[in-house]
Design an enzyme around this catalytic site. Structure first.
Site, PDB file in Angstrom:
ATOM      1  N   VAL A  84       8.428   6.267  16.541  1.00  0.00           N
ATOM      2  CA  VAL A  84       8.102   6.932  15.265  1.00  0.00           C
ATOM      3  C   VAL A  84       6.890   7.855  15.411  1.00  0.00           C
ATOM      4  O   VAL A  84       6.909   8.999  14.960  1.00  0.00           O
ATOM      5  CB  VAL A  84       7.877   5.897  14.140  1.00  0.00           C
ATOM      6  CG1 VAL A  84       7.560   6.591  12.825  1.00  0.00           C
ATOM      7  CG2 VAL A  84       9.105   5.007  13.981  1.00  0.00           C
ATOM      8  N   LYS A 116       0.833  -1.214   0.000  1.00  0.00           N
ATOM      9  CA  LYS A 116       0.000   0.000   0.000  1.00  0.00           C
ATOM     10  C   LYS A 116       0.860   1.254   0.000  1.00  0.00           C
ATOM     11  O   LYS A 116       0.586   2.203  -0.737  1.00  0.00           O
ATOM     12  CB  LYS A 116      -0.886  -0.024   1.249  1.00  0.00           C
ATOM     13  CG  LYS A 116      -1.404   1.318   1.718  1.00  0.00           C
ATOM     14  CD  LYS A 116      -2.149   1.176   3.035  1.00  0.00           C
ATOM     15  CE  LYS A 116      -2.350   2.467   3.787  1.00  0.00           C
ATOM     16  NZ  LYS A 116      -1.146   3.081   4.342  1.00  0.00           N
ATOM     17  N   ASN A 117       1.924   1.241   0.812  1.00  0.00           N
ATOM     18  CA  ASN A 117       2.717   2.461   0.976  1.00  0.00           C
ATOM     19  C   ASN A 117       3.755   2.668  -0.133  1.00  0.00           C
ATOM     20  O   ASN A 117       4.582   3.576  -0.060  1.00  0.00           O
ATOM     21  CB  ASN A 117       3.379   2.489   2.356  1.00  0.00           C
ATOM     22  CG  ASN A 117       2.334   2.682   3.445  1.00  0.00           C
ATOM     23  OD1 ASN A 117       1.203   3.060   3.151  1.00  0.00           O
ATOM     24  ND2 ASN A 117       2.699   2.418   4.690  1.00  0.00           N
ATOM     25  N   ARG A 147      -3.243  10.371   3.165  1.00  0.00           N
ATOM     26  CA  ARG A 147      -2.123  11.320   3.255  1.00  0.00           C
ATOM     27  C   ARG A 147      -1.414  11.486   1.907  1.00  0.00           C
ATOM     28  O   ARG A 147      -0.555  12.335   1.738  1.00  0.00           O
ATOM     29  CB  ARG A 147      -1.093  10.848   4.293  1.00  0.00           C
ATOM     30  CG  ARG A 147      -1.684  10.760   5.682  1.00  0.00           C
ATOM     31  CD  ARG A 147      -0.650  10.750   6.745  1.00  0.00           C
ATOM     32  NE  ARG A 147       0.085  11.999   6.856  1.00  0.00           N
ATOM     33  CZ  ARG A 147      -0.429  13.124   7.339  1.00  0.00           C
ATOM     34  NH1 ARG A 147      -1.673  13.181   7.727  1.00  0.00           N
ATOM     35  NH2 ARG A 147       0.313  14.204   7.432  1.00  0.00           N
ATOM     36  N   ASP A 168       4.592   0.051  12.016  1.00  0.00           N
ATOM     37  CA  ASP A 168       3.349  -0.601  11.563  1.00  0.00           C
ATOM     38  C   ASP A 168       3.335  -2.106  11.847  1.00  0.00           C
ATOM     39  O   ASP A 168       2.336  -2.769  11.609  1.00  0.00           O
ATOM     40  CB  ASP A 168       3.163  -0.372  10.051  1.00  0.00           C
ATOM     41  CG  ASP A 168       3.245   1.095   9.712  1.00  0.00           C
ATOM     42  OD1 ASP A 168       2.245   1.782   9.844  1.00  0.00           O
ATOM     43  OD2 ASP A 168       4.348   1.560   9.336  1.00  0.00           O
ATOM     44  N   CYS A 214      -4.388   8.028   9.357  1.00  0.00           N
ATOM     45  CA  CYS A 214      -4.712   7.569  10.705  1.00  0.00           C
ATOM     46  C   CYS A 214      -4.344   8.596  11.762  1.00  0.00           C
ATOM     47  O   CYS A 214      -3.337   9.288  11.647  1.00  0.00           O
ATOM     48  CB  CYS A 214      -3.979   6.261  10.982  1.00  0.00           C
ATOM     49  SG  CYS A 214      -4.594   4.928   9.958  1.00  0.00           S
TER      50      CYS A 214
HETATM   51  N1  EPU Z   1       7.147  14.232  10.588  1.00  0.00           N
HETATM   52  C1  EPU Z   1       7.335  15.538  10.944  1.00  0.00           C
HETATM   53  N2  EPU Z   1       7.206  16.518   9.972  1.00  0.00           N
HETATM   54  C2  EPU Z   1       6.893  16.205   8.693  1.00  0.00           C
HETATM   55  C3  EPU Z   1       6.713  14.861   8.327  1.00  0.00           C
HETATM   56  C4  EPU Z   1       6.840  13.877   9.305  1.00  0.00           C
HETATM   57  O1  EPU Z   1       7.603  15.855  12.110  1.00  0.00           O
HETATM   58  O2  EPU Z   1       6.777  17.128   7.871  1.00  0.00           O
HETATM   59  C5  EPU Z   1       7.243  13.179  11.633  1.00  0.00           C
HETATM   60  C6  EPU Z   1       5.879  12.531  11.886  1.00  0.00           C
HETATM   61  O3  EPU Z   1       5.085  13.304  12.743  1.00  0.00           O
HETATM   62  C7  EPU Z   1       6.271  11.205  12.471  1.00  0.00           C
HETATM   63  C8  EPU Z   1       7.584  10.886  11.775  1.00  0.00           C
HETATM   64  O4  EPU Z   1       8.049  12.115  11.194  1.00  0.00           O
HETATM   65  O5  EPU Z   1       6.488  11.317  13.842  1.00  0.00           O
HETATM   66  C9  EPU Z   1       7.496   9.843  10.698  1.00  0.00           C
HETATM   67  O6  EPU Z   1       6.542  10.234   9.733  1.00  0.00           O
HETATM   68  P1  EPU Z   1       6.716   9.882   8.200  1.00  0.00           P
HETATM   69  O7  EPU Z   1       6.698  11.143   7.424  1.00  0.00           O
HETATM   70  O8  EPU Z   1       7.860   8.959   8.042  1.00  0.00           O
HETATM   71  O9  EPU Z   1       5.370   9.088   7.927  1.00  0.00           O
HETATM   72  P2  EPU Z   1       4.419   9.178   6.686  1.00  0.00           P
HETATM   73  O10 EPU Z   1       5.165   9.304   5.430  1.00  0.00           O
HETATM   74  O11 EPU Z   1       3.300  10.131   6.962  1.00  0.00           O
HETATM   75  C10 EPU Z   1       4.435   6.614   6.140  1.00  0.00           C
HETATM   76  C11 EPU Z   1       3.388   5.557   6.065  1.00  0.00           C
HETATM   77  C12 EPU Z   1       2.944   5.163   7.455  1.00  0.00           C
HETATM   78  C13 EPU Z   1       4.142   4.659   8.222  1.00  0.00           C
HETATM   79  C14 EPU Z   1       5.237   5.737   8.244  1.00  0.00           C
HETATM   80  C15 EPU Z   1       6.509   5.267   8.898  1.00  0.00           C
HETATM   81  C16 EPU Z   1       2.307   6.058   3.997  1.00  0.00           C
HETATM   82  C17 EPU Z   1       1.105   6.532   3.279  1.00  0.00           C
HETATM   83  N3  EPU Z   1       2.257   6.054   5.308  1.00  0.00           N
HETATM   84  O12 EPU Z   1       3.786   7.717   6.749  1.00  0.00           O
HETATM   85  O13 EPU Z   1       2.036   4.104   7.304  1.00  0.00           O
HETATM   86  O14 EPU Z   1       3.774   4.331   9.522  1.00  0.00           O
HETATM   87  O15 EPU Z   1       5.551   6.146   6.903  1.00  0.00           O
HETATM   88  O16 EPU Z   1       7.010   4.143   8.249  1.00  0.00           O
HETATM   89  O17 EPU Z   1       3.289   5.664   3.380  1.00  0.00           O
HETATM   90  C18 EPU Z   1       0.086   2.869   7.693  1.00  0.00           C
HETATM   91  O18 EPU Z   1       0.324   2.289   6.631  1.00  0.00           O
HETATM   92  O19 EPU Z   1      -0.826   2.516   8.491  1.00  0.00           O
HETATM   93  C19 EPU Z   1       0.882   4.022   8.050  1.00  0.00           C
HETATM   94  C20 EPU Z   1       0.547   4.864   9.027  1.00  0.00           C
END
Ligand code: EPU
Length: 440
Positions: free
Chosen positions: A335, A25-26, A99, A313, A123
């Site tokens: 995380v 998915k991601n 997102r 996850d 989420c």
């Molecule tokens: N963060 C910041 N500022 C930003 C961006 C992120 O502080 O501008 C922080 C977040 O608050 C968090 C950390 O960085 O504490 C990690 O966030 P990240 O940006 O890595 O997460 P994401 O890209 O929003 C993706 C997956 C998530 C998965 C995380 C970590 C997708 C659509 N989502 O989220 O997946 O947990 O990476 O591997 O790719 C899920 O599939 O259920 C899910 C939540």
């Protein structure tokens, strides 16, 4: 909530049999966004039938991309030749759904000089800020304005390569930088970046399209911008989160599940912990068999982290399995600051789980002094009992279903529509594994 959004689960049956996982998915959703960067048709294979794919397809179509989905074959074909400005009403129908829309920034700016991004969903597991994304876009030379229902970005001229040091290896921000840098003028260097397998598969897609990206050993990507990109043909890497979710289900229910399509390489860290806790696995040419060998499971200390660490996850289904391990287990979530909300329902089902604000069992993390309950101590084994529970988020929701399957009696899980966002045909798979479930 509709009636079909409820799942009745008669627990106490070990899950056993074979199921298949398809593309991650991601990754899949991001590779679909990448199609906007190409001049030709892109084809993505091994695509699961999940709601996030529909959301991205909807957004692409709103921008004039012809998207054809063959759900059965798992193929998505995207032709961006008719791409153009979308009506904001069409974009706004996708507000709050996922997102992924934030990743449209770079591709739309390159293609149209303007991008409107609706308010994001996803989420509720922490603040989930987008500051890194917006800093990156400004760094490339974009103008960024907040509007009442989203963000409007403009590129007054061609975006320019730049140097960015990420304060934290964010998955989404790294992808944002890659998707934008490939067509920016000059070289972009991204330091402190994320290196998750899903991102490396996105790099593979971009390379097929004609991008020039190298990755150093110290989390630095170097991207040499090019003038144009073509379409791609790609087979998506498997969903290692879904695979680990089924592995957790096997352990928690005392079962034996073969996950066809799962790949050992993406699960190395998970498999180490699975083995340490007492779970067994066998790697075959077609997937991985996970099973509970009978007897006691061992308690363990685990800390979530960015790749190659233990994925955040993977944590939730693993916690359900840890309620059946002997002794005290510790899980330190580093995380997301609020990713233990799902444990409340587990406690009502009989689990002994205590949450702490301190960083337990590992190193100090960013959340150590911020008053978030981000460490959990699980004391087991405890029998689980049926309850009426409600899905809090995608991964927490799946772990609730696992807990209900492991529990004695009939549980009712509401809000399972949320699980369809990321788990393809999960009720059909559960039935195939012998689960006694009903979607009334
Ligand atoms: N963060 C910041 N500022 C930003 C961006 C992120 O502080 O501008 C922080 C977040 O608050 C968090 C950390 O960085 O504490 C990690 O966030 P990240 O940006 O890595 O997460 P994401 O890209 O929003 C993706 C997956 C998530 C998965 C995380 C970590 C997708 C659509 N989502 O989220 O997946 O947990 O990476 O591997 O790719 C899920 O599939 O259920 C899910 C939540």
């Amino acid at each position: 909530m509709t009636v079909r959004d409820v799942l009745e689960v008669e627990g106490g049956v070990p899950l056993s049999g074979e199921i298949t996982v398809r593309g991650a998915k991601n990754f899949v959703s991001k590779a679909m966004v990448a199609s906007l960067l190409g001049d030709g048709v892109s084809v993505l294979r091994n695509v699961p039938q999940i709601r996030d794919v529909e959301v991205v397809a909807g957004l692409l179509r709103a921008h004039g991309v012809a998207v054809e989905i063959d759900a059965q074959a798992g193929t998505v074909q995207m032709d961006p030749s008719g791409a153009g400005q979308a009506k904001s009403a069409d974009i706004l129908t996708h507000a709050g759904s996922s997102r992924i829309p934030i990743l449209f920034c770079g591709p739309l700016l390159h293609r149209l000089g303007q991008a409107f991004i609706p308010d994001l969903g996803g989420c509720n597991i922490g603040g989930r800020p987008i500051g890194f994304h917006l800093d990156a876009m400004r760094g490339f030379g974009a103008e960024v304005d907040k509007t009442p229902d989203g963000i409007l970005l403009r590129a007054p001229s061609r975006l320019q390569g730049m140097l960015m040091e990420l304060p934290y290896p964010s998955v989404g921000a790294t992808e944002q930088l890659l998707l934008t840098a490939v067509l920016a003028e000059g070289v972009t260097e991204v330091r402190g970046a994320a290196v998750e397998p899903e991102i490396l598969d996105l790099v593979a897609v971009l390379q097929q399209m004609g991008a020039i990206i190298s990755l150093e050993t110290d989390r630095t990507y170097r991207i040499e911008g090019v003038d144009s990109l073509r379409g791609y043909h790609h087979y998506a890497l498997p969903d290692r989160i879904e695979a680990a979710s089924w592995a957790g289900a096997a352990l928690a229910t005392g079962g034996d599940i073969t996950v066809l399509g799962a790949r050992q390489l993406d699960l190395t860290t998970y498999l180490n912990y699975y083995r340490k806790v007492g779970g067994r696995f066998d790697v075959t040419d077609h997937g991985i068999r996970f099973w509970h060998p009978a007897g006691e499971l061992s308690s363990i200390a685990v800390e979530t982290g960015v790749h190659p660490g233990f994925m955040t996850d993977w944590q939730q289904p693993f916690v359900v399995a840890l309620t059946q391990a002997t002794g005290l287990s510790i899980v330190h979530e580093t995380v997301y600051e609020k990713r233990f909300g799902f444990t409340q329902a587990l406690r009502r089902m009989g689990a002994h789980i205590q949450l702490y604000r301190e960083c337990l069992g590992g190193q100090q993390c960013r959340f150590g002094r911020m008053n978030y309950e981000h460490s959990a101590v699980i004391s087991g084994p405890t029998p689980l009992y049926a309850a009426d529970i409600s899905v809090p988020d995608l991964r927490g929701g799946f772990s609730h279903v696992i807990a209900a399957l492991a529990a004695q009696g009939r549980s009712s899980v509401t809000g399972i529509g949320l699980i369809d966002r990321g788990y393809e045909h999960f009720t059909t798979k559960l039935e195939r594994l012998g689960a006694r479930i009903r979607r009334p």
